[in-house]
Scaffold this motif. Structure first.
Motif, PDB file in Angstrom:
ATOM      1  N   THR A  85       2.393 -68.568  26.262  1.00  9.51           N
ATOM      2  CA  THR A  85       1.325 -69.558  26.139  1.00  9.51           C
ATOM      3  C   THR A  85      -0.040 -68.896  26.027  1.00  9.51           C
ATOM      4  OG1 THR A  85       2.631 -71.076  27.495  1.00  9.51           O
ATOM      5  CG2 THR A  85       0.315 -71.623  27.170  1.00  9.51           C
ATOM      6  N   ARG A  86      -0.373 -68.019  26.991  1.00  9.47           N
ATOM      7  CA  ARG A  86      -1.752 -67.530  27.044  1.00  9.47           C
ATOM      8  C   ARG A  86      -1.947 -66.168  26.393  1.00  9.47           C
ATOM      9  NH1 ARG A  86      -2.969 -68.059  32.145  1.00  9.47           N
ATOM     10  NH2 ARG A  86      -2.277 -66.009  32.756  1.00  9.47           N
ATOM     11  N   GLU A  87      -1.282 -65.120  26.883  1.00  7.53           N
ATOM     12  CA  GLU A  87      -1.625 -63.761  26.446  1.00  7.53           C
ATOM     13  C   GLU A  87      -0.643 -63.150  25.456  1.00  7.53           C
ATOM     14  OE1 GLU A  87      -3.969 -61.295  29.640  1.00  7.53           O
ATOM     15  OE2 GLU A  87      -2.227 -62.196  30.605  1.00  7.53           O
ATOM     16  N   ARG A  88       0.641 -63.383  25.673  1.00  5.85           N
ATOM     17  CA  ARG A  88       1.675 -62.786  24.831  1.00  5.85           C
ATOM     18  C   ARG A  88       1.589 -61.253  24.864  1.00  5.85           C
ATOM     19  NH1 ARG A  88       1.997 -66.739  19.424  1.00  5.85           N
ATOM     20  NH2 ARG A  88       2.419 -68.661  20.582  1.00  5.85           N
ATOM     21  N   LEU A  89       1.341 -60.712  26.050  1.00  5.52           N
ATOM     22  CA  LEU A  89       1.232 -59.269  26.233  1.00  5.52           C
ATOM     23  C   LEU A  89       2.349 -58.762  27.121  1.00  5.52           C
ATOM     24  CD1 LEU A  89      -2.619 -58.758  26.720  1.00  5.52           C
ATOM     25  CD2 LEU A  89      -1.260 -58.220  24.697  1.00  5.52           C
ATOM     26  N   VAL A  90       2.682 -57.490  26.957  1.00  7.25           N
ATOM     27  CA  VAL A  90       3.729 -56.836  27.741  1.00  7.25           C
ATOM     28  C   VAL A  90       3.086 -56.123  28.924  1.00  7.25           C
ATOM     29  CG1 VAL A  90       5.566 -55.105  27.718  1.00  7.25           C
ATOM     30  CG2 VAL A  90       5.158 -56.536  25.692  1.00  7.25           C
ATOM     31  N   GLN A 126       3.350 -62.756  17.507  1.00  4.73           N
ATOM     32  CA  GLN A 126       4.621 -63.440  17.304  1.00  4.73           C
ATOM     33  C   GLN A 126       5.166 -62.975  15.953  1.00  4.73           C
ATOM     34  OE1 GLN A 126       3.733 -67.783  16.815  1.00  4.73           O
ATOM     35  NE2 GLN A 126       4.003 -67.347  14.651  1.00  4.73           N
ATOM     36  N   TYR A 127       6.290 -63.541  15.563  1.00  7.98           N
ATOM     37  CA  TYR A 127       6.881 -63.233  14.273  1.00  7.98           C
ATOM     38  C   TYR A 127       5.915 -63.608  13.146  1.00  7.98           C
ATOM     39  CZ  TYR A 127       7.792 -68.186  14.866  1.00  7.98           C
ATOM     40  OH  TYR A 127       7.636 -69.518  15.114  1.00  7.98           O
ATOM     41  N   VAL A 128       6.177 -63.052  11.951  1.00  7.02           N
ATOM     42  CA  VAL A 128       5.406 -63.394  10.757  1.00  7.02           C
ATOM     43  C   VAL A 128       6.174 -64.388   9.894  1.00  7.02           C
ATOM     44  CG1 VAL A 128       4.401 -62.478   8.609  1.00  7.02           C
ATOM     45  CG2 VAL A 128       4.194 -61.175  10.749  1.00  7.02           C
ATOM     46  N   HIS A 129       7.466 -64.159   9.715  1.00  5.07           N
ATOM     47  CA  HIS A 129       8.238 -64.979   8.773  1.00  5.07           C
ATOM     48  C   HIS A 129       9.292 -65.813   9.487  1.00  5.07           C
ATOM     49  CE1 HIS A 129      12.177 -62.951   8.955  1.00  5.07           C
ATOM     50  NE2 HIS A 129      11.488 -61.847   9.181  1.00  5.07           N
ATOM     51  N   VAL A 130       9.574 -66.981   8.909  1.00  4.99           N
ATOM     52  CA  VAL A 130      10.775 -67.758   9.210  1.00  4.99           C
ATOM     53  C   VAL A 130      11.495 -67.912   7.879  1.00  4.99           C
ATOM     54  CG1 VAL A 130      11.725 -69.937  10.023  1.00  4.99           C
ATOM     55  CG2 VAL A 130       9.682 -68.985  11.111  1.00  4.99           C
ATOM     56  N   THR A 131      12.735 -67.420   7.825  1.00  6.95           N
ATOM     57  CA  THR A 131      13.443 -67.308   6.546  1.00  6.95           C
ATOM     58  C   THR A 131      14.716 -68.142   6.565  1.00  6.95           C
ATOM     59  OG1 THR A 131      12.546 -65.101   6.163  1.00  6.95           O
ATOM     60  CG2 THR A 131      14.537 -65.681   4.958  1.00  6.95           C
TER      61      THR A 131
END
Length: 830
Positions: free
Chosen positions: A437-442, A145-150
């Motif tokens: 939810t589970r894998e976050r894969l393409v 997922q993303y690293v930052h919330v700015t």
């Protein structure tokens, strides 16, 4: 229709265009044959263009081969020659080029997994003409997922970055013009990752008097680790990725750090980190953080509050603590347990439970990381709760809210379409993934199906294009999955009319085709079937229980049918980009595959396609629904075979997964068996999208129920096929030429009395309303400027061709209609 510029490089007003790349300008209001147009590129506010040229557009796109300056604001101007209507304009900005001068990556000293970063700066009273904040970080890989919330001055501007395709570092540009003010300003960041731990920012401000102000990350920024604020650890992820639980002690949190004037004297100077390699802008629209109000808030009587947001969302709850002291527990879930409690221990292994320690003040707190949820359960609050106190903050990929629509005489089908459309809108995220939810894969097949649904709701191709490019360079294990990448590239070209991406990745697409497995004696793909989860192993369907006895052999009908479609798609791409030699070769392979499948793999005795051939070349003694489904969808059978295979597949019903069901129904529509397709699409049995509604799904599921897949999740955008099956199947709106320049309208209503819908294209919205009137269908069709429609009778024969405008006509209904029984299945009279 007035000439207008729809997008630049497939996006609406982007602020991070790569200055080294040509501009692709998409136009609407252009008839064919198109008029001559003048296009010019201006620095924003300058009368003289930096580039100007004359075009007679091919389709709706013009490519401008102009070199632009980095970090600049521009406008494209378009006008008809000679001018007889106002000039169309479209603003955009460019990204930095190369390394970011004056900016270095930073993190909190000691390498905490979560940290806060901030910087204040002053602006003069001179008005801001425009301002862009460029952001990136490393690495998004651990949690996928993303690293930052700015935020700027307390308002969230964005999150990122998107996962990279290869070894590059992706960054995003955000328009912050409206966030800035004269005097003190503050940039604040919550950043989290266990790898890399590098945050990089560059803010470019153009003042109205021409002055430029630039701020970048460096050790003068202030930092604070979040770890000491956590009263306990924990993880919300699965075996596939970690996601730290945010069990915050609010008594230790630096309230107000997002705003200018906060005292950060006790914070540490940020630590300079190594440079980030190969900075490249992410060519997609940017996910927005949007507030979603609950549909229902219910008190359980034992101190718990259960919140229903009506549908699934990607994000978290923005909770007002309202003076709570002590533990406040927040739990998330995709569904409820039988006792009405939120199922926070998901079947995929997440434990969506976090506990905050209140400080006695009225605080507003929301998590940094991603959760997928329809419900939240909150305990420990002592004051009454209003809906606004438990609003969700959803991370939504921007889409036009009302462009696409569908409604019919079947209220359940309408609910299924809305469930599917919502799934795409809410769960696209910044990359097409199997499930957040589970894998976050393409996965390639998921990308193909998700893009088809997405492009029926929103013609912006940028997210699908990026996801497809990711799939091109990051293949997964099934034999047939890379074939879908070819089909996804082809689909995007047909629906947008833009072949630029297809040309860029064409050679990589060729490498994904199974030339090495083509049997010279038959033209079929012949290979060992392999075993699940090993490279180049045949999948057919997933989970394995949904294969329903499919027999695997050296020649697999499903694999061959998908390959035939992929070779044909590749041949059509080769034709449009001028690769004539490859076009001839690919066309020959596709033709031979179709002929051999039809000749060698059809079981005449059963009237269906067999699962494949054995080692001796004999038909395998099994005719699954899958074999016929894939062949119908790929356009392989002769008309006689198609009728028989459709009857066979329909009799078996949805004895397959959600994935194969989409292709089966799509194939039935394509082969003119709309009665059967509608019956399966509206099935009221335990298998079907209506069953997902019965189970309380807030978005489309990966399996029909938990008995079939015990670890299923309710958050799979690729399962939202009804979003395109209703518009492309029931209403029959399909492109015949790239960009819908010519499109078909072939309603197949089945047992429906009427259906209507709107499908947005890059140049305008196609609208179709179909009403059954006796033995005819009354059609109302709206054709956007520059497009033309071929209206077909329900049996597929041509009725008429119409230009842009509004049209009403009567077409013939098919001679026979399906007699639908309870459960959505029936017989087809002959």
């Amino acid at each position: 229709m007035t000439l207008r510029i729809v997008s630049v490089n497939g996006r609406r007003h982007p602020v991070d265009v790569d200055p080294a790349q040509p501009l692709l300008v998409t136009l609407a209001g252009v008839s064919e044959p198109g008029p001559e147009l003048t296009l010019a590129v201006h620095v924003l506010g300058d009368a003289e263009p930096v580039w100007q040229g004359t075009f007679r557009p091919a389709g709706h796109h013009c490519e401008i081969p102009v070199g632009l300056s980095a970090e600049q604001a521009y406008e494209v101007h378009a006008s008809v020659v000679p001018p007889h209507q106002p000039t169309a304009t479209h603003a955009f900005r460019t990204a930095p080029s190369g390394a970011w001068s004056g900016a270095t990556p930073i993190w909190a000293p000691g390498g905490p997994q979560l940290c806060l970063l901030r910087r204040e700066f002053d602006l003069p009273s001179t008005p801001v003409a425009w301002a862009t904040l460029f952001l990136t970080a490393a690495s998004p890989e651990p949690s996928r997922q993303y690293v930052h919330v700015t935020s700027v001055n307390g308002q969230v501007v964005g999150s990122g970055p998107t996962r990279s395709i290869g070894g590059e570092t992706r960054f995003d540009g955000f328009d912050v013009t409206g966030h800035l003010r004269s005097g003190p300003n503050a940039i604040s960041v919550t950043a989290g990752t266990s790898v890399g731990q590098q945050f990089l920012a560059r803010l470019v401000i153009a003042l109205a008097d021409g002055q430029r102000i630039v701020h970048g990350t460096d050790p003068s920024w202030r930092s604070l680790p979040v770890d000491p604020m956590l009263h306990t650890g924990g993880d919300l992820g699965t075996v596939c990725y970690p996601l730290p639980a945010e069990n915050l002690d609010l008594r230790r949190y630096p309230w107000g750090f997002e705003h200018a004037g906060f005292d950060d004297g006790a914070w540490s100077a940020a630590e300079q980190r190594p440079p980030l390699p190969d900075l490249v802008p992410t060519p997609t629209a940017k996910v927005r953080h949007s507030v979603v109000m609950p549909q229902a808030v219910r008190s359980t009587g034992d101190g718990r509050i259960v919140v229903d947001y009506g549908r699934s969302w990607l994000g978290g709850v923005r909770l007002r603590t309202k003076g709570a002291r002590g533990a406040v527990t927040v739990r998330y879930g995709e569904r409820l347990d039988d006792d009405g409690a939120v199922r926070y221990r998901t079947h995929s292994g997440n434990t969506y439970s976090e506990t905050l320690i209140g400080d006695g003040e009225d605080r507003s707190v929301q998590p940094w990381g991603l959760r997928v949820f329809r419900y939240a359960e909150i305990s420990g609050l002592t004051a009454p709760v209003a809906p606004s106190d438990v609003a969700a903050v959803a991370q939504i990929y921007p889409m036009p809210p009302t462009a696409a629509s569908f409604a019919s005489s079947d209220p359940v089908l309408d609910r299924v379409w809305h469930l599917s459309a919502h799934t795409i809108r809410a769960l696209n995220g910044n990359l097409y993934v199997d499930s957040w939810t589970r894998e976050r894969l393409v996965y390639e097949a998921d990308v193909y199906l998700q893009q088809r649904a997405h492009l029926c709701l929103d013609p912006d191709p940028s997210l699908g294009r990026y996801s497809t490019t990711y799939a091109v360079h990051n293949r997964t294990w099934p034999t047939e999955w890379p074939f879908y990448t070819v089909l996804a590239v082809h689909d995007a070209w047909m629906r947008t009319g833009d072949s630029t991406h297809a040309q860029q990745v064409f050679d990589s697409l060729l490498a994904l085709l199974p030339d090495r497995y083509l049997d010279p004696s038959t033209g079929l793909i012949r290979k060992a079937p392999g075993t699940d989860s090993t490279l180049d192993s045949d999948l057919v369907d997933w989970p394995p229980a949904e294969r329903h006895g499919y027999r695997f052999g050296p020649v697999n009908t499903a694999v061959n049918a998908i390959a035939a479609a992929a070779y044909q798609a590749a041949a059509e791409i080769a034709a449009v980009i001028g690769r004539d030699v490859e076009q001839a070769r690919l066309t020959g392979i596709a033709s031979r595959l179709r002929n051999s499948i039809s000749t060698l793999l059809f079981d005449d005795a059963q009237g269906a396609f067999a699962d494949g051939l054995d080692e001796d070349g004999a038909l395998l003694p099994h005719d699954s629904v899958h074999a016929s489904a894939f062949c119908l969808w790929a356009g392989v059978p002769t008309p006689e075979q198609a009728d028989s295979a459709a009857h066979h597949a329909h009799r078996q019903g949805l004895r397959c997964s959600v994935y194969v069901a989409a292709l089966l129904i799509d194939g039935l529509f394509a082969q003119g068996h709309g009665d059967r397709a509608v019956a399966l699409l509206t099935s009221r049995g335990t298998r079907g999208w209506a069953a997902m509604l019965d189970l309380g799904a807030g978005s489309t599921m990966e399996a029909w129920n938990e008995r079939i897949k015990p670890n299923l999740t309710h958050s799979h955008p690729w399962g939202a096929a009804p979003a395109f099956l209703a518009l492309e199947g029931v209403l029959g709106i399909r492109p015949l030429d790239p960009g819908y320049r010519t499109f078909a309208v072939r309603p197949q209503l089945g047992t429906l009395d009427h259906a209507a819908g709107a499908l947005p294209t890059v140049t305008g919205t196609i609208e179709v309303a179909a009403h059954r009137v006796g033995r005819h269908i009354q059609l109302d069709v709206t054709v956007p400027t520059g497009l033309r429609a071929v209206i077909l009778h329900e049996d597929g024969s041509e009725h008429c061709r119409v230009p842009a405008g509004r049209h009403r006509t009567l077409t013939r209904s098919a001679e026979h209609h399906l007699d639908v029984h309870a459960g959505g299945l029936g017989s087809f009279p002959r």
